[in-house]
Design a protein around this motif. Structure first.
Motif, short mmCIF file in Angstrom:
data_model
loop_
_atom_site.label_atom_id
_atom_site.label_comp_id
_atom_site.label_asym_id
_atom_site.label_seq_id
_atom_site.Cartn_x
_atom_site.Cartn_y
_atom_site.Cartn_z
N LEU A 224 0.82 -1.20 0.00
CA LEU A 224 0.00 0.00 0.00
C LEU A 224 0.86 1.26 0.00
CD1 LEU A 224 -2.86 -0.89 2.55
CD2 LEU A 224 -3.00 -0.80 0.05
N ARG A 225 1.70 1.41 1.03
CA ARG A 225 2.55 2.59 1.13
C ARG A 225 3.55 2.43 2.25
NH1 ARG A 225 1.12 5.84 5.48
NH2 ARG A 225 -1.01 5.64 6.32
N ASP A 226 4.51 3.34 2.31
CA ASP A 226 5.41 3.41 3.46
C ASP A 226 4.68 4.06 4.63
OD1 ASP A 226 7.84 2.41 2.24
OD2 ASP A 226 7.87 4.27 1.09
N VAL A 227 4.97 3.61 5.82
CA VAL A 227 4.53 4.34 7.00
C VAL A 227 5.28 5.66 7.01
CG1 VAL A 227 4.41 4.33 9.53
CG2 VAL A 227 4.06 2.20 8.25
N ARG A 228 4.60 6.75 7.25
CA ARG A 228 5.21 8.07 7.14
C ARG A 228 6.02 8.40 8.40
NH1 ARG A 228 -0.27 8.69 5.36
NH2 ARG A 228 -0.38 8.86 3.09
N PRO A 229 7.05 9.24 8.26
CA PRO A 229 7.80 9.67 9.45
C PRO A 229 6.88 10.29 10.49
CG PRO A 229 8.97 10.29 7.45
CD PRO A 229 7.63 9.79 7.02
N GLY A 230 7.04 9.87 11.74
CA GLY A 230 6.23 10.39 12.83
C GLY A 230 4.83 9.84 12.92
N GLU A 231 4.50 8.87 12.06
CA GLU A 231 3.13 8.35 12.00
C GLU A 231 2.93 7.20 12.99
OE1 GLU A 231 -0.17 7.11 8.61
OE2 GLU A 231 1.97 6.81 8.17
N VAL A 232 1.73 7.15 13.54
CA VAL A 232 1.29 6.03 14.37
C VAL A 232 0.05 5.43 13.69
CG1 VAL A 232 0.52 5.27 16.64
CG2 VAL A 232 2.13 7.19 16.45
N ILE A 233 0.17 4.21 13.24
CA ILE A 233 -0.95 3.51 12.61
C ILE A 233 -1.56 2.54 13.61
CG2 ILE A 233 -1.56 1.77 10.88
CD1 ILE A 233 0.34 3.09 8.96
N LYS A 234 -2.87 2.61 13.73
CA LYS A 234 -3.60 1.67 14.58
C LYS A 234 -4.48 0.78 13.70
CE LYS A 234 -7.05 1.37 18.30
NZ LYS A 234 -7.93 2.12 19.23
N LEU A 235 -4.31 -0.53 13.83
CA LEU A 235 -5.14 -1.50 13.13
C LEU A 235 -6.07 -2.15 14.14
CD1 LEU A 235 -2.38 -3.17 10.91
CD2 LEU A 235 -3.99 -1.37 10.24
N SER A 236 -7.37 -2.02 13.89
CA SER A 236 -8.37 -2.56 14.82
C SER A 236 -9.59 -3.00 14.01
CB SER A 236 -8.77 -1.50 15.86
OG SER A 236 -9.50 -0.46 15.23
N GLU A 237 -10.64 -3.37 14.70
CA GLU A 237 -11.87 -3.77 14.00
C GLU A 237 -12.48 -2.60 13.22
OE1 GLU A 237 -14.83 -3.14 17.88
OE2 GLU A 237 -14.50 -5.15 17.03
N LYS A 238 -12.03 -1.38 13.51
CA LYS A 238 -12.48 -0.20 12.75
C LYS A 238 -11.70 -0.03 11.44
CE LYS A 238 -13.80 2.44 16.88
NZ LYS A 238 -13.58 3.70 17.66
N GLY A 239 -10.66 -0.84 11.25
CA GLY A 239 -9.82 -0.69 10.07
C GLY A 239 -8.50 -0.02 10.41
N MET A 240 -7.96 0.75 9.47
CA MET A 240 -6.68 1.42 9.66
C MET A 240 -6.90 2.89 10.00
SD MET A 240 -3.31 1.61 7.17
CE MET A 240 -4.06 2.61 5.89
#
Length: 457
Positions: free
Chosen positions: A211-227
């Motif tokens: 999909l893509r690179d995680v961006r600098p300073g980014e926090v990704i949360k994966l849950s039942e709500k999606g990304m």
């Protein structure tokens, strides 16, 4: 041998019934980033399960450790210990069980202010089992207040240095990248779920779609709500470590939108253009494996044939310390040998990716000349490394860097080559773009440095 040691590799799976097995195959694709330890943690919505050990991934899991890893989410790690010893306490994932629930952390990179943070945490009552930066991350998160996402964001604000890390809870998965983007981390789609990896080559291994690179300073949360995406700071920049292109990453990986093989090949072509008017040679030989792409580029641009003059034995593990120098030398020869029929009587352009302490280059030049190579012209497809790295590479002092200690003429004499030349920093920037960290070449560090708990510029 004096190779720069690989970075660690992290891998994660969210929402897949085969999470543990997929993590295992993903980590296989990242094995080049660390061979000292490996581990996988999984979560089934109620608890976290973990299995890890010292050594290669296959060795760690050969006794069936995957069987006990239940659940549809997972994180995994292959380790090279740039910080902390090789004790089992430092092998990841690291799991903490607290009142808020259990979390498992895997980490790639190095926290520049780890010493300062460790002292602060110990003074406030924290007890450490090992010496890894990953344990500091766990304590920092635990001591923050609020929901876990906020705790992660607040903890990251205190961290200086290079880090990409994954956090697994009983139900969710988080991915975090440092504000300078020094260490790589990417996300892919896998069926109805997601996949995270230090390198995109691991996605290919399990059929995930980048999909893509995680961006600098980014926090990704994966849950039942999606990304869900958020940032722990607005002060971000893209400064990926240049050594990812030069040495660390697999040639079939894409880092920040650039294919690693293509960048290395371009470096080789640029070097050949600089040699066009002044070097007479017969063949090009790349040092396997990370220099082969640059050797191809040099060959194409120069018109010289690219030959397999050096053979790497892929079935030899680490030689460790042998009782005599003669046996130590034999251990090294088991890893790398010369194709005598190819190099005998030839003027060889030897392409290597980097030169750190000089002992490997000296040994390879000696091997070629013992095999009756007429001349050996050493070309390094990166600039001279004259500054130590504090972001997860095992060069911590300037004195251990031979290009800092010796002039070009003295260095050529030391390695025994008939000529020696490095890629210039300007040419490297042409090949991989200017948005990289080049601190080991020019001393321009992207974060403050810390010495004995004190910050310095």
């Amino acid at each position: 041998m004096d190779e720069i040691k690989e970075e660690c590799g992290v891998f994660g799976i969210y929402h897949n019934p085969e999470a543990a097995s997929l993590a295992y195959f993903g980590l296989h694709a990242l094995q080049h980033r660390g061979q000292e330890g490996a581990g996988i943690a999984t979560a089934d919505g109620k608890d976290i399960y973990c299995f890890k050990g010292r050594g290669l991934l296959a060795s760690v899991f050969e006794q069936g450790g995957l069987a006990g890893l239940k659940g549809g989410n997972s994180v995994g790690h292959v380790r090279y210990g740039t910080e902390g010893g090789n004790e089992i306490e430092n092998v990841q994932p690291m799991v903490a069980r607290a009142q808020i629930g259990s979390i498992a952390v895997v980490h790639n990179g190095q926290i520049a202010n780890a010493g300062e943070l460790r002292c602060e945490l110990e003074n406030n009552g924290s007890i450490f089992r090992g010496t890894s930066d990953s344990e500091i991350i766990l304590h920092m998160i635990q001591r923050r207040k609020g929901p876990l996402l906020r705790k992660i964001q607040e903890a990251c604000k205190k961290l200086d240095g290079a880090f990409s890390f994954l956090i697994l809870t009983e139900k969710n998965l988080y991915a975090i990248r440092d504000k300078n983007g020094l260490r790589p981390l990417s996300i892919a789609r896998l069926n109805e779920g997601y996949c995270l990896s230090s390198e995109s080559c691991a996605f290919e291994a399990i059929g995930a779609k980048f999909l893509r690179d995680v961006r600098p300073g980014e926090v990704i949360k994966l849950s039942e709500k999606g990304m869900e995406s958020s940032f722990y700071t607005e002060e971000t920049q893209h400064r990926i470590c240049a050594m990812e292109y030069i040495y660390f990453s697999r040639p079939d990986s894409n880092v920040e939108g650039l294919n690693v093989h293509t960048v290395r090949k371009k470096c080789g072509k640029i070097m050949a253009m600089k040699d066009r008017d002044g070097l007479a040679a017969d063949i090009v030989v790349g040092v396997p494996d990370s220099s082969l792409s640059a050797a191809m580029g040099y060959s194409e641009a120069s018109g010289l044939p690219c030959e397999m003059g050096l053979i790497k034995n892929r079935y030899v593990g680490r030689t460790f310390i042998k009782p005599t120098q003669r046996l130590r030398d034999m251990g090294v020869k088991m890893k790398l040998s010369v194709n005598v029929s190819v190099v005998a009587g030839k003027r060889v352009v030897l392409i290597d990716d980097s030169l750190v302490r000089g002992t490997t280059s000296r040994y390879i030049v000696q091997l070629l000349k013992e095999a009756s190579a007429k001349e050996v012209h050493l070309r390094i497809a990166s600039p001279a490394i004259i500054y130590p790295c504090f972001y997860g590479v095992d060069t911590s002092t300037q004195q251990e860097l031979i290009s800092y200690r010796l002039s070009s003429a003295a260095l050529r004499e030391y390695v025994g080559a008939d000529s020696l030349r490095f890629l210039s920093l300007e040419d490297l920037q042409r090949a991989c773009g200017g948005n990289c960290c080049f601190a080991c070449f020019n001393g321009e560090y992207v974060t403050p440095l810390y010495c004995h708990g004190e910050k310095s510029k």
